[in-house]
Design an enzyme around this catalytic site. Structure first.
Site, PDB file in Angstrom:
ATOM      1  CG  ASP A 176      42.729  34.543  26.931  1.00 60.69           C
ATOM      2  OD1 ASP A 176      42.695  33.547  26.796  1.00 60.69           O
ATOM      3  OD2 ASP A 176      44.028  35.101  26.902  1.00 60.69           O
ATOM      4  CB  CYS A 228      47.061  39.815  52.918  1.00 65.25           C
ATOM      5  SG  CYS A 228      48.853  39.839  53.080  1.00 65.25           S
ATOM      6  CG  PHE A 232      46.951  39.716  23.910  1.00 63.97           C
ATOM      7  CD1 PHE A 232      46.980  40.666  23.512  1.00 63.97           C
ATOM      8  CD2 PHE A 232      48.077  39.147  24.729  1.00 63.97           C
ATOM      9  CE1 PHE A 232      48.103  41.715  23.872  1.00 63.97           C
ATOM     10  CE2 PHE A 232      48.849  40.202  25.249  1.00 63.97           C
ATOM     11  CZ  PHE A 232      48.970  41.321  24.669  1.00 63.97           C
ATOM     12  CB  CYS A 277      48.042  44.640  54.178  1.00 62.08           C
ATOM     13  SG  CYS A 277      47.585  42.996  53.179  1.00 62.08           S
ATOM     14  CG  HIS A 334      51.320  41.826  50.046  1.00 62.79           C
ATOM     15  ND1 HIS A 334      50.494  42.377  51.274  1.00 62.79           N
ATOM     16  CD2 HIS A 334      51.579  42.846  49.490  1.00 62.79           C
ATOM     17  CE1 HIS A 334      50.415  43.721  50.844  1.00 62.79           C
ATOM     18  NE2 HIS A 334      51.194  43.954  49.920  1.00 62.79           N
ATOM     19  CB  CYS A 364      50.135  41.621  56.166  1.00 61.23           C
ATOM     20  SG  CYS A 364      50.975  42.165  54.745  1.00 61.23           S
ATOM     21  CG  ASP A 417      42.991  40.739  32.420  1.00 63.81           C
ATOM     22  OD1 ASP A 417      42.379  41.590  31.857  1.00 63.81           O
ATOM     23  OD2 ASP A 417      43.823  40.055  32.288  1.00 63.81           O
TER      24      ASP A 417
HETATM   25 ZN   LIG Z   1      49.580  41.854  52.888  1.00 64.61          ZN
END
Ligand SMILES: [Zn+2]
Length: 377
Positions: free
Chosen positions: A90, A312, A94, A310, A341, A315, A272
């Site tokens: 950026d 991931c 900001f 999920c 996650h 998980c 984002d």
């Molecule tokens: Zn997950």
């Protein structure tokens, strides 16, 4: 041409964005690594595991610590962090306007005090480009004024005009740095930022002016700063017809899964937000059925994963009961797993959006999930 529009479904766009550090499939979510690290203890290796396409770092924070000159000396952000994919920085604007103690705005730029030690710093378009050239990001953002919202029409109008002048200076300075071999990434790209509060006339006029500068991409700034969500959606739809069709579009600082799905349906490609990592650190976890609070007593003996849908690394391996215990015991692993996650969830939400666009079924996906994913269960 960096951006290729592959397919549309109403206003939603499926595309590809080619950068010097690889091609980004869009719509995409950028994972926020404020001080060159994801808060929650995720490294560049973890980002590969969780489907991250773009890492976002903050110019203001890195300028203060460790200093952009040091990062340049060490070969730039890619070498420093070991993330070899695209990085967006950026502009620092900001943070200058939200964090720093301040602040005097002139045509040249902004004088402010560091929020760390109070020392005086000046940043204008040239300084922001010099810092980002030292960081060596893939994409630099233009330095703009982030005004409070709502603001008086007249102040917003003057600010828009200044933002256009600053944008031209950014472009000139970045070109100079690249031509003189002073940019760590000689192919660094530049995005301009549309401003204008919630005034339709200012937004569209400003967008038309910056579109003429033929930049690598265009962002919608100054949104998601406290205005009603419906107002934000309205502004996106007002500006969208004036955004170049052949350039990537980035909605800064947004948002919830529902916000992202809605903004994609209105023609946005890139997002984002600190929300997934920040929420995760507080135990608020995204699932395909809504948001859960892993600290709740009801998960004490729950041997299922955070989200059974999920895939991931968290998980696949750990139970809700275990992660709840880690939070309760203040073990830092709890935060790390939670952040992993949630970011995986966001990155794969984008994958799902792209798949639905490819299949021509995005509208049905939108209708099913836009409210559901933001609900608390
Ligand atoms: Zn997950």
């Amino acid at each position: 041409m960096a951006y290729t529009l592959i397919k549309t479904e109403h206003s939603a766009r499926r595309g590809e964005f080619a950068t010097p550090h690889g091609t980004v499939q869009t719509p995409a979510f950028m994972n926020v690594a404020t001080a060159a690290a994801i808060k929650g203890g995720l490294s560049a290796f973890d980002l590969k595991e969780i489907g991250c396409q773009v890492m976002l770092c903050n110019t203001y924070h890195l300028h203060l610590r460790p200093g952009d000159k040091l990062v340049a000396e060490l070969g730039g952000l890619h070498k420093f962090t070991r993330w070899d994919g695209p990085i967006l920085t950026d502009s620092g604007g900001f943070q200058v306007f939200s964090l720093a103690e301040l602040r005097k705005i002139t045509e040249e730029g902004v004088t402010f005090r560091s929020h760390l030690d109070g020392h005086k710093i000046f940043m204008g378009p040239e300084e922001s480009m010099q810092i980002q050239a030292n960081l060596g990001s893939t994409i630099a953002m233009a330095f703009d004024e982030c005004i409070k919202n709502p603001a008086e029409h007249e102040y917003a109008k003057d600010s828009c005009a200044r933002t256009v002048r600053w944008l031209k200076r950014c472009k000139t300075e970045l070109d100079r740095l690249k031509n003189e071999g002073k940019a760590v990434n000689p192919q660094q790209m530049l995005f301009g930022i549309n401003q204008g509060c919630c005034y339709d006339d200012l937004r569209t006029e400003h967008m038309k002016q910056i579109a003429e500068l033929d930049l690598d991409g265009y962002a919608l700034g100054g949104l998601a700063v406290g205005e009603p969500t419906e107002e934000m959606y309205r502004v996106i739809s007002v500006v969208e017809p004036h955004m170049p069709k052949d350039k990537i579009r980035y909605l800064m600082g947004v948002g919830t899964p529902g916000n992202i799905i809605e903004a994609v349906s209105r023609g946005v490609d890139l997002f984002d937000c600190v929300m997934p990592s920040r929420n995760a650190r507080h135990g608020h976890l995204n699932t395909w059925s809504g948001i859960i609070n892993i600290k709740n007593l009801k998960y004490e003996k729950d041997e299922t994963p955070i989200d059974p849908q999920c895939d991931c690394p968290v998980c696949r391996n750990f139970t809700r009961a275990y992660i709840r215990h880690l939070f309760k015991a203040d073990e830092m692993l709890g935060m790390r797993l939670a952040v992993m996650h949630n970011l995986y969830f966001y990155n794969h939400l984008m994958q799902r959006i792209r798949d639905e666009l490819d299949a021509g079924t995005f509208q049905a996906f939108h209708d099913r999930y836009v409210t559901l994913l933001d609900s608390r269960i």
